[in-house]
Write a protein that holds these residues in place. Sequence first.
Motif, short mmCIF file in Angstrom:
data_model
loop_
_atom_site.label_atom_id
_atom_site.label_comp_id
_atom_site.label_asym_id
_atom_site.label_seq_id
_atom_site.Cartn_x
_atom_site.Cartn_y
_atom_site.Cartn_z
N TRP A 89 -1.27 4.83 6.38
CA TRP A 89 -1.66 5.96 5.53
C TRP A 89 -0.82 7.18 5.91
O TRP A 89 -0.74 7.55 7.08
N SER A 142 0.80 -1.23 0.00
CA SER A 142 0.00 0.00 0.00
C SER A 142 0.83 1.27 0.00
O SER A 142 0.26 2.36 -0.15
N ASN A 187 -3.26 5.54 -4.60
CA ASN A 187 -3.41 6.37 -3.40
C ASN A 187 -3.73 7.83 -3.72
O ASN A 187 -3.91 8.64 -2.80
N THR A 235 -10.16 5.84 4.45
CA THR A 235 -9.85 5.55 3.05
C THR A 235 -10.82 4.50 2.50
O THR A 235 -11.60 3.90 3.25
N ASN A 276 1.11 2.34 -6.55
CA ASN A 276 0.46 2.89 -5.36
C ASN A 276 0.31 4.40 -5.43
O ASN A 276 -0.61 4.96 -4.83
#
Length: 647
Positions: A607, A343, A377, A597, A373
């Motif tokens: 995060w 992530s 993201n 998220t 990502n």
Amino acid sequence: MQKRFLVSAVFVFLISILQAQIVSDLHADTWKGFKRVNFTIDGYHAYYVVPAAPLAGRPWLWRTSFPDWHTAMDSLLLVKGMYIVYLSIDNQYGSPAAMQEYDKLYDYLTGSLHFAFKCAMEGVSRGGLYEYTWAKRNPDKVTALYAEAPVCDIKSWPGGKLKSPGDSALWKQLLQVYGFTEQQAMAYDDNPIDHLEGLAAFKVPLYHIVGYNDKLAPSAENTTVLLQRYTALGGPAYIYPVTAGPQELQGHHFPIEHPDVWAGMILQNCFPVKEPLHYDRYISVRGGIDNAYNAMAKKKQATVAFLGGSITYNPGWRNMVCRYLRERFPATRFHFIAAGIPSLGSLPHAFRVQQDVLDSGKIDLLFVEAAVNDRVNGTDSTTQVQALEGIIRHVKTVNPATDIILMGFADQDKNNDFSQSKVPAEIANQEMIADHYNLPSINLAREVYDKIQHKEFTWEDDFKDVHSSPFGQALYFATMKRLLTLCFNDSLRAAKEAALPVPLDKNNLAAGKYYNITNAKLNKGWQLVPDWTPTDGLDTREGFVHVPMLVGTTPGAALTLPFTGTAVGMAVISGRDAGIVEYSIDKKPFKKIDLYTQWSSFLHLPWYVLFGDGLKEGHHTLRLRISKEKNAAGAGNACRIVYFLVN
């Protein structure tokens, strides 16, 4: 783009010249009435036999052992227009050292002589060890594997540890060649019967001809095991037991029935030649990795690190790169650092590179991936540049000799961009930064898209997912191996430590680091949990559980953080109850950030958020408080801080 392609093209042209220089003692004679060109590679005899009327694209069959045994099929293939190739590296039992010579021969034939990119292989008896060991490492380069009474497990032969009587003298020789103890040989897990996922994913057809009463390489502990495992993985395979004619040498020698049928099946897989788009299209060598090479080849000690997200964390290409380096430099002591965390993209990497990579020692080679990502993201383009450039400048400041390779992996979003003639921002930024710092890079995203359009494979059936199938992992590795092969060429290498150029973005995160949560001054509502673990049953990420954590769950909980630097942020765990926080830097108006998220409902996700960058150098104060507001999908107001981030 044109300039970079020209430089890479010149580099590859020079490589082809140097490949031609590795061969010596060229001379011609005849084999079965056909012209044979003999030469040596590293002292090993090799040759290729030239068909009278070569087929377009130069398809070829690579024979791995006993080249003068059962030659009817080879002769038929020559008549039909295929080349026959052989490398005499006897008594190496398919060892990693032998595979290095196989690579050199392959590169010479395809690079300098323009043989077809893919070949068929033929392994007889112990030749099965060579055939499968090389094919498993290069499933993208083979069209079909044909084998007669193949050895598929060293424990069977020459080990004699199963039902085969084996050969004690040759077993001792094998142990010496591999550098194995008896125990290590018995635990060896890279026999032909092992790790067939890549070959099966590429749907390479296997044709095994076995003797019904073979006692030396019994089918039950060789071919049968291999083909059962292979077909279970979805690979196509064919077995033909020979029962007719004399069965000699304990059934290991038998006549080959219908050689014309096998020749036809091999030819069908090799012709017409279908050349894939070459890896060189997607590789930019630029300044190479000369310092890393010197560490591996000369100093015999090297540290290689892999910084990335789940694509780096998961097994696959990274393991293949490690194996390749060990086999390419067998006398070198390697330290591999697996710093992949699912992530995470370029922003987290910029702040964690010190702790997760550089604190482990002097880094000689660093692989970096963040493009997937960064897209998922929602990392904006400016932050991508600041973070990626920050990683490079940080690493190079600590050790100017560290070589870095940037890699942009594939995903469906990037495929969609390419289909609309757009270059994804993540790829454009990677290439811009690699150009500026003269670093090697691989545009894997473009490669996957182009090859799909070239109808070499499909995303749905072959690649399958952003966390790619064994097919995708093998494809990724093949491109990386090509880059490393180009960079490791002896005549194009000189150690260097170039000065860092002027930064592209003055606000880059070159001084990014974790800032301990104990530096915060807490008001009521916060708790320092020394060993945090969730109680709600949600999944976690390695490195973000059973660690100290600053936890606040009630609106109004506040803290202040004095810091020195030009940027500040925090790394949090965003779970089902993640809330909204309000922040202020140096008493400016408060702003809000939602910590919930799209993954928070099922995962305590690491995060990373920036509160501010481009600050004046000097002392600052962050004020943070938990808002009364919360995300409509969230189940609470929690803020769980693992690290503060300071540049």
